[in-house]
Design a protein around this motif. Structure first.
Motif, PDB file in Angstrom:
ATOM      1  N   ALA A  35      -3.492   7.281  12.028  1.00  0.00           N
ATOM      2  CA  ALA A  35      -2.372   7.889  12.757  1.00  0.00           C
ATOM      3  C   ALA A  35      -2.756   8.230  14.195  1.00  0.00           C
ATOM      4  N   GLY A  36      -4.059   8.206  14.487  1.00  0.00           N
ATOM      5  CA  GLY A  36      -4.520   8.520  15.844  1.00  0.00           C
ATOM      6  C   GLY A  36      -4.662  10.013  16.080  1.00  0.00           C
ATOM      7  N   ARG A  37      -4.601  10.801  15.010  1.00  0.00           N
ATOM      8  CA  ARG A  37      -4.740  12.257  15.184  1.00  0.00           C
ATOM      9  C   ARG A  37      -6.205  12.668  15.310  1.00  0.00           C
ATOM     10  N   VAL A  38      -7.094  11.867  14.713  1.00  0.00           N
ATOM     11  CA  VAL A  38      -8.527  12.140  14.820  1.00  0.00           C
ATOM     12  C   VAL A  38      -9.192  10.886  15.371  1.00  0.00           C
ATOM     13  N   GLN A  39      -9.989  11.070  16.441  1.00  0.00           N
ATOM     14  CA  GLN A  39     -10.678   9.932  17.042  1.00  0.00           C
ATOM     15  C   GLN A  39     -12.009   9.724  16.351  1.00  0.00           C
ATOM     16  N   ARG A  40     -12.343   8.471  16.100  1.00  0.00           N
ATOM     17  CA  ARG A  40     -13.684   8.197  15.561  1.00  0.00           C
ATOM     18  C   ARG A  40     -14.696   8.222  16.686  1.00  0.00           C
ATOM     19  N   ALA A  41     -15.968   8.410  16.320  1.00  0.00           N
ATOM     20  CA  ALA A  41     -17.018   8.413  17.337  1.00  0.00           C
ATOM     21  C   ALA A  41     -17.108   7.039  17.984  1.00  0.00           C
ATOM     22  N   PRO A  42     -17.459   6.977  19.298  1.00  0.00           N
ATOM     23  CA  PRO A  42     -17.649   5.674  19.933  1.00  0.00           C
ATOM     24  C   PRO A  42     -18.714   4.861  19.190  1.00  0.00           C
ATOM     25  N   GLU A  43     -18.656   3.530  19.386  1.00  0.00           N
ATOM     26  CA  GLU A  43     -19.511   2.634  18.607  1.00  0.00           C
ATOM     27  C   GLU A  43     -20.999   2.974  18.724  1.00  0.00           C
ATOM     28  N   PHE A  44     -21.414   3.413  19.929  1.00  0.00           N
ATOM     29  CA  PHE A  44     -22.828   3.743  20.130  1.00  0.00           C
ATOM     30  C   PHE A  44     -23.298   4.739  19.063  1.00  0.00           C
ATOM     31  N   TYR A  45     -22.499   5.811  18.857  1.00  0.00           N
ATOM     32  CA  TYR A  45     -22.875   6.845  17.891  1.00  0.00           C
ATOM     33  C   TYR A  45     -22.862   6.287  16.470  1.00  0.00           C
ATOM     34  N   GLN A  46     -21.850   5.438  16.185  1.00  0.00           N
ATOM     35  CA  GLN A  46     -21.746   4.861  14.839  1.00  0.00           C
ATOM     36  C   GLN A  46     -22.960   3.996  14.540  1.00  0.00           C
ATOM     37  N   LYS A  47     -23.329   3.129  15.532  1.00  0.00           N
ATOM     38  CA  LYS A  47     -24.424   2.172  15.345  1.00  0.00           C
ATOM     39  C   LYS A  47     -25.751   2.853  15.122  1.00  0.00           C
ATOM     40  N   HIS A  48     -25.957   3.987  15.802  1.00  0.00           N
ATOM     41  CA  HIS A  48     -27.251   4.655  15.718  1.00  0.00           C
ATOM     42  C   HIS A  48     -27.271   5.795  14.703  1.00  0.00           C
ATOM     43  N   GLY A  49     -26.283   5.803  13.816  1.00  0.00           N
ATOM     44  CA  GLY A  49     -26.277   6.835  12.771  1.00  0.00           C
ATOM     45  C   GLY A  49     -26.079   8.234  13.326  1.00  0.00           C
ATOM     46  N   VAL A  84       0.841  -1.203   0.000  1.00  0.00           N
ATOM     47  CA  VAL A  84       0.000   0.000   0.000  1.00  0.00           C
ATOM     48  C   VAL A  84       0.874   1.249   0.000  1.00  0.00           C
ATOM     49  N   TYR A  85       0.378   2.311  -0.648  1.00  0.00           N
ATOM     50  CA  TYR A  85       1.055   3.613  -0.642  1.00  0.00           C
ATOM     51  C   TYR A  85       0.100   4.622   0.005  1.00  0.00           C
ATOM     52  N   PHE A  86       0.618   5.441   0.924  1.00  0.00           N
ATOM     53  CA  PHE A  86      -0.201   6.446   1.603  1.00  0.00           C
ATOM     54  C   PHE A  86       0.087   7.816   1.024  1.00  0.00           C
ATOM     55  N   PHE A  87      -0.930   8.435   0.475  1.00  0.00           N
ATOM     56  CA  PHE A  87      -0.769   9.765  -0.116  1.00  0.00           C
ATOM     57  C   PHE A  87      -1.804  10.713   0.494  1.00  0.00           C
ATOM     58  N   GLY A  88      -1.328  11.702   1.255  1.00  0.00           N
ATOM     59  CA  GLY A  88      -2.237  12.705   1.802  1.00  0.00           C
ATOM     60  C   GLY A  88      -1.986  12.994   3.258  1.00  0.00           C
ATOM     61  N   GLY A  89      -2.704  14.000   3.755  1.00  0.00           N
ATOM     62  CA  GLY A  89      -2.563  14.408   5.151  1.00  0.00           C
ATOM     63  C   GLY A  89      -1.416  15.380   5.349  1.00  0.00           C
ATOM     64  N   ALA A  90      -1.384  15.942   6.541  1.00  0.00           N
ATOM     65  CA  ALA A  90      -0.319  16.891   6.876  1.00  0.00           C
ATOM     66  C   ALA A  90       1.020  16.156   6.962  1.00  0.00           C
ATOM     67  N   GLU A  91       2.085  16.926   6.939  1.00  0.00           N
ATOM     68  CA  GLU A  91       3.448  16.380   7.063  1.00  0.00           C
ATOM     69  C   GLU A  91       3.512  15.410   8.247  1.00  0.00           C
ATOM     70  N   GLY A  92       3.993  14.215   8.026  1.00  0.00           N
ATOM     71  CA  GLY A  92       4.197  13.252   9.126  1.00  0.00           C
ATOM     72  C   GLY A  92       3.021  12.325   9.394  1.00  0.00           C
ATOM     73  N   VAL A  93       1.826  12.676   8.930  1.00  0.00           N
ATOM     74  CA  VAL A  93       0.648  11.839   9.241  1.00  0.00           C
ATOM     75  C   VAL A  93       0.777  10.442   8.619  1.00  0.00           C
ATOM     76  N   ALA A  94       1.169  10.396   7.350  1.00  0.00           N
ATOM     77  CA  ALA A  94       1.270   9.094   6.669  1.00  0.00           C
ATOM     78  C   ALA A  94       2.293   8.205   7.382  1.00  0.00           C
ATOM     79  N   GLU A  95       3.393   8.817   7.828  1.00  0.00           N
ATOM     80  CA  GLU A  95       4.434   8.035   8.523  1.00  0.00           C
ATOM     81  C   GLU A  95       3.921   7.525   9.883  1.00  0.00           C
ATOM     82  N   GLU A  96       3.133   8.370  10.568  1.00  0.00           N
ATOM     83  CA  GLU A  96       2.549   7.920  11.852  1.00  0.00           C
ATOM     84  C   GLU A  96       1.558   6.785  11.611  1.00  0.00           C
ATOM     85  N   ALA A  97       0.774   6.904  10.544  1.00  0.00           N
ATOM     86  CA  ALA A  97      -0.178   5.842  10.207  1.00  0.00           C
ATOM     87  C   ALA A  97       0.585   4.539   9.923  1.00  0.00           C
ATOM     88  N   LYS A  98       1.687   4.678   9.200  1.00  0.00           N
ATOM     89  CA  LYS A  98       2.513   3.509   8.860  1.00  0.00           C
ATOM     90  C   LYS A  98       3.031   2.840  10.139  1.00  0.00           C
TER      91      LYS A  98
END
Ligand code: UDP
Length: 247
Positions: free
Chosen positions: A194-208, A104-118
């Motif tokens: 990369a952990g820079r943005v947190q996803r919503a907890p599962e409760f919010y995801q499940k209930h739209g 896989v190749y990571f293209f995008g995000g601010a400087e360093g984000v792709a490397e943190e994701a890696k």
């Protein structure tokens, strides 16, 4: 594959499992494929921008990234089976390519984000083949070099995370020059990995209610989010007209 026409954007009527199979087959088969992940904001934008609409409809697979798109399909009585987010599909594909030794190749995000994701992925999937990284802030004259670097890396899967619209237009512009098997426009996915943005907890995801969680966390998104009820009303009053369009 059956498609559902939301204001002229033809979304594939597909489950997460089917989308995963489609994407893995694309990666295995070689030749260029692309997947886009529109939400309701993008569908609304495409309504007034033929180039964006054509770009979206040119995808090999178009998945409903936002719950608004799923609700819209119910309003026009042509329901999509479920929401298939770009983030979740990407996470599954990364595990898939890890198991099959693809890269896989990571293209995008601010400087360093792709490397943190890696770095995070290497902890989760030891030995995963990340063929290269490039941040998403570049000058137009650098683009040819970026395409060259992606091709030189030999990556099978390319994640393009430049934000909505920019990533889709970029992939379409270079689709004939890219030697990857699958390119995906997946917005903030690298920020998530990369952990820079947190996803919503599962409760919010499940209930739209992921939109609601984001609103609490980032009240500045309020104006942007007014597009959601506007989208719902537009679909309610005009959505059915588009069903008559050729599939
Ligand atoms: N981004 C980028 N280059 C740009 C604009 C945005 O790499 O010129 C990245 C940004 O850093 C973020 C991702 O694209 O990681 C998604 O951006 P945003 O949340 O603004 O997009 P949207 O929510 O519209 O998909």
């Amino acid at each position: 594959m059956k498609k559902v026409n939301i204001l002229g954007v033809k979304i594939d009527s597909i489950t997460m499992g089917q989308a995963y199979e489609f994407a893995m087959n694309a990666i295995r088969s070689g030749g260029f494929h692309c997947i886009f992940t529109p939400n309701s904001e993008m569908v609304m934008a495409a309504k007034n921008k033929p180039a964006l609409k054509d770009a979206l409809n040119s995808a090999d697979l178009l998945i409903a990234d936002g719950i608004g798109v799923v609700y819209a399909s119910r309003i026009i009585k042509d329901p999509l089976p479920e929401r298939v987010t770009g983030f979740d599909l990407t996470k599954r594909l990364l595990e898939g390519i890890w198991k099959e030794g693809k890269s896989v190749y990571f293209f995008g995000g601010a400087e360093g984000v792709a490397e943190e994701a890696k770095a995070n992925l290497e902890k989760e999937f030891p030995g995963i083949r990340v063929a290269g990284c490039h941040n998403g802030y570049f000058k137009p004259e650098e683009e040819a070099g970026i395409v060259e670097a992606i091709n030189q890396s030999g990556a099978d899967l390319l994640l393009v995370c430049l934000g909505a619209e920019k990533q889709e237009m970029w992939i379409c512009r270079y689709r004939d020059q890219l030697n990857v098997s699958l390119a995906m426009g997946v917005g903030g996915t690298l920020d998530g990995i990369a952990g820079r943005v947190q996803r919503a907890p599962e409760f919010y995801q499940k209930h739209g209610l992921e939109w609601f969680y984001r609103l609490i966390k980032q009240p500045s998104r309020f104006v942007r989010m007014l597009a959601l009820p506007k989208f719902g009303l537009y679909v309610l009053f005009h959505g059915k007209k588009y069903l008559k369009e050729e599939k």
